[in-house]
Enzyme design. Structure first.
Site, short mmCIF file in Angstrom:
data_model
loop_
_atom_site.label_atom_id
_atom_site.label_comp_id
_atom_site.label_asym_id
_atom_site.label_seq_id
_atom_site.Cartn_x
_atom_site.Cartn_y
_atom_site.Cartn_z
N ARG A 131 8.33 -9.35 3.60
CA ARG A 131 7.34 -9.32 4.69
C ARG A 131 6.15 -10.23 4.41
O ARG A 131 5.41 -10.61 5.32
CB ARG A 131 6.91 -7.88 5.00
N GLU A 182 8.59 1.78 -10.14
CA GLU A 182 8.47 3.21 -10.45
C GLU A 182 9.69 3.65 -11.28
O GLU A 182 9.57 4.34 -12.28
CB GLU A 182 8.40 3.97 -9.14
P1 AMP Z 1 4.03 -2.96 -5.61
O1 AMP Z 1 4.69 -3.95 -6.52
O2 AMP Z 1 4.14 -1.54 -6.10
O3 AMP Z 1 2.58 -3.34 -5.32
O4 AMP Z 1 4.82 -2.96 -4.25
C1 AMP Z 1 4.57 -3.91 -3.30
C2 AMP Z 1 5.80 -4.30 -2.54
O5 AMP Z 1 6.58 -3.16 -2.14
C3 AMP Z 1 5.41 -5.03 -1.27
O6 AMP Z 1 6.21 -6.19 -1.14
C4 AMP Z 1 5.61 -4.03 -0.15
O7 AMP Z 1 6.21 -4.65 0.95
C5 AMP Z 1 6.50 -2.95 -0.72
N1 AMP Z 1 5.97 -1.57 -0.54
C6 AMP Z 1 5.57 -0.74 -1.53
N2 AMP Z 1 5.16 0.45 -1.03
C7 AMP Z 1 5.28 0.37 0.31
C8 AMP Z 1 4.98 1.27 1.40
N3 AMP Z 1 4.47 2.49 1.18
N4 AMP Z 1 5.20 0.83 2.66
C9 AMP Z 1 5.69 -0.42 2.88
N5 AMP Z 1 5.99 -1.30 1.90
C10 AMP Z 1 5.80 -0.93 0.62
#
Ligand code: AMP
Length: 176
Positions: A64, A101
């Protein structure tokens, strides 16, 4: 970032509980993309992260981040560079692994996508734990380029993703 009608924007985002797995509340941004006015004001506000700095490229994160990133690159009149999940880019790549995670993931960038000393803005739809953005920053730096800032449509502040990006200016349109 530019002042925009954040209330309208917040109302358009759909919370989907337990997607893609139990316990995750997925922020569905597709209603924002489908509304010409909301999408336009979002990308204008996000592009204002560049301020008056001359940016060379926008780097968008799979998947996205491509939607917002490409539109922002067009507004700033600069090139767009995709950072993709492992195995998707056809040419020579740099890659970076990071922890999720549960388990690990890997992102890649084409070695020739950004020149040394170029200045980029990193764009994604959402900052959660910060692992993906941190790995992307490492990829950009491995090419000898500079990160001006990282820009998100949504930041889940309670997960403190910003903590992982402490040497990078972070701008988010909506913080939860
Ligand atoms: P992170 O690496 O944990 O910061 O996760 C970020 C990536 O995971 C991004 O590319 C987001 O599109 C996706 N993502 C993580 N959590 C969500 C959520 N609650 N809703 C939508 N997309 C998420």
């Amino acid at each position: 970032m530019k002042n925009i009608d954040l209330n309208r924007l917040e109302k358009a985002i759909r919370d989907v509980p337990d997607f893609p797995k139990p316990g995750i509340v997925f922020k569905d941004i597709t209603p924002v993309l489908a509304d010409a006015e909301l999408f336009s004001m979002s990308i204008h506000a996000m592009a204002s992260t560049a301020k008056n700095t001359k940016i060379d490229k926008v780097v968008g994160i799979d998947a996205r981040g491509f939607i917002f990133g490409a539109a922002i690159a067009h507004l700033l009149n600069v090139g767009f560079v995709p950072v993709r999940k492992a195995g998707k880019l056809p040419w020579m790549t740099e890659s970076e692994s990071y922890s999720l995670e549960y388990g690990k993931s890997k992102v890649e960038i084409h070695k020739d996508a950004i020149l040394a000393e170029e200045k980029v803005i990193i764009v994604d739809d959402l900052l959660a734990t910060g692992g993906t953005a941190e790995a992307t920053i490492k990829l950009v730096k491995s090419l000898g380029a500079n990160v001006h800032s990282a820009c998100f449509f949504i930041e889940l502040g309670f997960l403190n993703g910003k903590g992982k990006l402490s040497h990078t200016e972070v701008e988010s349109l909506l913080v939860y």
